[in-house]
Design a protein around this motif. Structure first.
Motif, PDB file in Angstrom:
ATOM      1  N   LYS A  38       0.964  -1.202  -0.129  1.00  0.00           N
ATOM      2  CA  LYS A  38      -0.145  -0.473  -0.337  1.00  0.00           C
ATOM      3  C   LYS A  38       1.145   1.124  -0.206  1.00  0.00           C
ATOM      4  O   LYS A  38       1.867   1.282  -0.065  1.00  0.00           O
ATOM      5  CB  LYS A  38      -0.500  -0.011   1.138  1.00  0.00           C
ATOM      6  CG  LYS A  38      -1.911  -0.960   0.633  1.00  0.00           C
ATOM      7  CD  LYS A  38      -2.806  -1.516   0.812  1.00  0.00           C
ATOM      8  CE  LYS A  38      -4.132  -1.816   0.531  1.00  0.00           C
ATOM      9  NZ  LYS A  38      -3.874  -3.840   0.586  1.00  0.00           N
ATOM     10  N   VAL A  39       0.197   2.286  -0.778  1.00  0.00           N
ATOM     11  CA  VAL A  39       0.513   3.639  -0.491  1.00  0.00           C
ATOM     12  C   VAL A  39      -0.095   4.037   0.611  1.00  0.00           C
ATOM     13  O   VAL A  39      -1.182   4.487   0.468  1.00  0.00           O
ATOM     14  CB  VAL A  39       1.265   4.275  -2.270  1.00  0.00           C
ATOM     15  CG1 VAL A  39       1.060   6.067  -1.442  1.00  0.00           C
ATOM     16  CG2 VAL A  39       2.244   3.391  -2.556  1.00  0.00           C
ATOM     17  N   VAL A  40       0.362   5.368   1.788  1.00  0.00           N
ATOM     18  CA  VAL A  40      -0.778   6.458   2.297  1.00  0.00           C
ATOM     19  C   VAL A  40      -0.500   7.710   1.761  1.00  0.00           C
ATOM     20  O   VAL A  40       1.132   7.850   1.867  1.00  0.00           O
ATOM     21  CB  VAL A  40      -0.457   5.805   4.034  1.00  0.00           C
ATOM     22  CG1 VAL A  40      -1.524   6.217   4.519  1.00  0.00           C
ATOM     23  CG2 VAL A  40      -1.257   4.354   4.202  1.00  0.00           C
ATOM     24  N   ILE A  41      -1.437   7.707   1.992  1.00  0.00           N
ATOM     25  CA  ILE A  41      -1.269   9.909   0.787  1.00  0.00           C
ATOM     26  C   ILE A  41      -1.897  10.197   2.486  1.00  0.00           C
ATOM     27  O   ILE A  41      -3.416  10.268   2.932  1.00  0.00           O
ATOM     28  CB  ILE A  41      -2.006   9.894  -0.413  1.00  0.00           C
ATOM     29  CG1 ILE A  41      -0.577   9.109  -1.609  1.00  0.00           C
ATOM     30  CG2 ILE A  41      -1.648  11.670  -0.298  1.00  0.00           C
ATOM     31  CD1 ILE A  41      -1.187   9.473  -2.446  1.00  0.00           C
ATOM     32  N   GLU A  42      -1.451  11.844   2.993  1.00  0.00           N
ATOM     33  CA  GLU A  42      -2.182  11.953   3.797  1.00  0.00           C
ATOM     34  C   GLU A  42      -2.460  14.000   3.811  1.00  0.00           C
ATOM     35  O   GLU A  42      -0.432  14.029   3.088  1.00  0.00           O
ATOM     36  CB  GLU A  42      -1.717  12.669   5.566  1.00  0.00           C
ATOM     37  CG  GLU A  42      -2.038  10.897   5.845  1.00  0.00           C
ATOM     38  CD  GLU A  42      -1.417  10.803   7.527  1.00  0.00           C
ATOM     39  OE1 GLU A  42      -1.229  11.993   7.633  1.00  0.00           O
ATOM     40  OE2 GLU A  42      -1.880  10.262   7.750  1.00  0.00           O
ATOM     41  N   GLY A  43      -2.870  14.712   3.570  1.00  0.00           N
ATOM     42  CA  GLY A  43      -2.771  15.750   2.899  1.00  0.00           C
ATOM     43  C   GLY A  43      -4.287  16.925   3.326  1.00  0.00           C
ATOM     44  O   GLY A  43      -5.044  16.592   4.035  1.00  0.00           O
TER      45      GLY A  43
END
Length: 361
Positions: free
Chosen positions: A214-219
């Protein structure tokens, strides 16, 4: 340190890579490495460790600094604070040597010409030689200054970054991790600011459980500092690396954004308008482009990475998506199994690692 780099006062990011850590520190070397790998990185330059060394040596304060540190009791907070204060004061009194000053001014002028502006807004960040290495995360031990404009301001912040090598926190961290003070040198990165509509962090594994598929993105809205510092609860996306499918999407109320201050320069935290607070800060196409870049960075380094990104509101997609920092992920990469370290989750430890001191001019 490469041959030819030793006497350079500044080096363009395009001319550095992982072999340049001794000259430009981990953070700046990583930016150059990514540019060479074809990753979109805002332009900039590094003020080398040699410049820092010349600054403390030619001014005669080097021996004084290490004498103060030798007399300090690292077990006593007051002693560490007093030593830090004395060193910071020493460094503020000393002018930057003329040849180094001239090299920084010329490099900033070149950057302004490249960006087609008279006073390019830049981030001025420290990059220590023992920082952002796979086995020791020094992230956030020194200072960062955002949206700095003009040669004089850039020079002032370069000197402040040098001095930040001797904050109480940085001194204590080195003592705790058995890094000799004299072995840790500092470079300073000067990088064009992205005029971010949204920014944040991403990990090329899931920091809650270490899942590398997985890739986890927070923005969040504005500059990424609200995410890094924990001022807002960011939007969160979990994406499958192979099928590029968004498996989780959590939209949070993002009430504050860090933006350029048109009145006094620098940056300020302001309220986000009501209609945007609960809006998703990323389009699906932007999420997929970020994942594509994250996978490329991970493949280049051959390890899970902790990445900071920004989306420039003044440039059309996809050329507006920039990577502003990348460092090896240091929690799960050194861990064999189990979701907890002590009583803290991997996610909490990652976010603590990402925390850094932000100076608002």
């Amino acid at each position: 340190m490469r041959q030819g780099e030793q006497m350079e006062h500044v080096l363009d990011f395009r001319n550095v890579d992982k072999g340049s850590i001794a000259s430009v520190g981990g953070k700046n070397a990583s930016l150059g490495e990514m540019i060479k790998a074809g990753i979109r990185v805002p332009p900039g330059f590094a003020v080398t460790t040699q410049s820092y060394l010349s600054y403390i040596t030619e001014s005669g304060i080097k021996d004084n600094i290490f004498a103060i540190l030798a007399e300090m009791n690292p077990e006593e907070v007051d002693s560490v604070n007093a030593a830090s204060e004395k060193i910071q004061e020493l460094m503020k009194q000393v002018e930057i040597p003329q040849d180094i000053k001239g090299a920084i001014e010329q490099a900033y002028d070149r950057l302004c010409r490249e960006c087609e502006t008279k006073a390019a807004p830049v981030a001025v960040r420290s990059s220590a030689t023992a920082e952002d290495l796979p086995t020791a995360s020094f992230a956030g031990q020194q200072d960062t200054y955002l949206w700095i404009e003009g040669k004089d301001n850039v020079l002032e912040k370069v000197r402040d970054c040098w001095a930040s090598l001797f904050t109480p926190r940085a001194i204590s961290y080195r003592v705790k991790n058995n890094f000799p003070h004299e072995k840790v040198l500092i470079s300073v990165g000067v990088q064009r600011m992205a005029n971010s509509k949204a920014a944040g962090v991403m990990f090329t594994l899931n920091p809650t459980d270490g899942d590398r598929s997985k890739v986890v993105i927070e923005g969040s809205w504005g500059l990424g500092e609200t995410v890094v510092s924990g001022t807002v609860t960011p939007d969160k996306f979990v994406i499958d690396k192979v099928i590029m499918e968004i498996s989780e999407r959590t939209i949070s109320r993002k009430h504050i954004q860090c933006i350029y201050n048109p009145d006094g320069g620098g940056t300020i935290d302001t309220d986000v308008s009501e209609d945007m607070q609960n809006q998703c800060c990323l389009e699906d196409r932007e999420i997929k482009e970020l994942v594509r870049m994250a996978k490329k960075i991970e493949a280049h380094y051959g390890r899970p990475m902790d990445i900071e990104w920004a989306i420039d509101k003044d440039i059309p997609f996809p050329d507006n998506i920039f990577i502003v920092q990348a460092r090896p992920e240091t929690v799960w990469s050194q861990k064999s199994s189990g979701p907890k370290i002590g009583k803290k989750s991997g996610y909490q430890l990652l976010m603590e690692q990402a925390m850094k001191r932000i100076k608002i001019p």
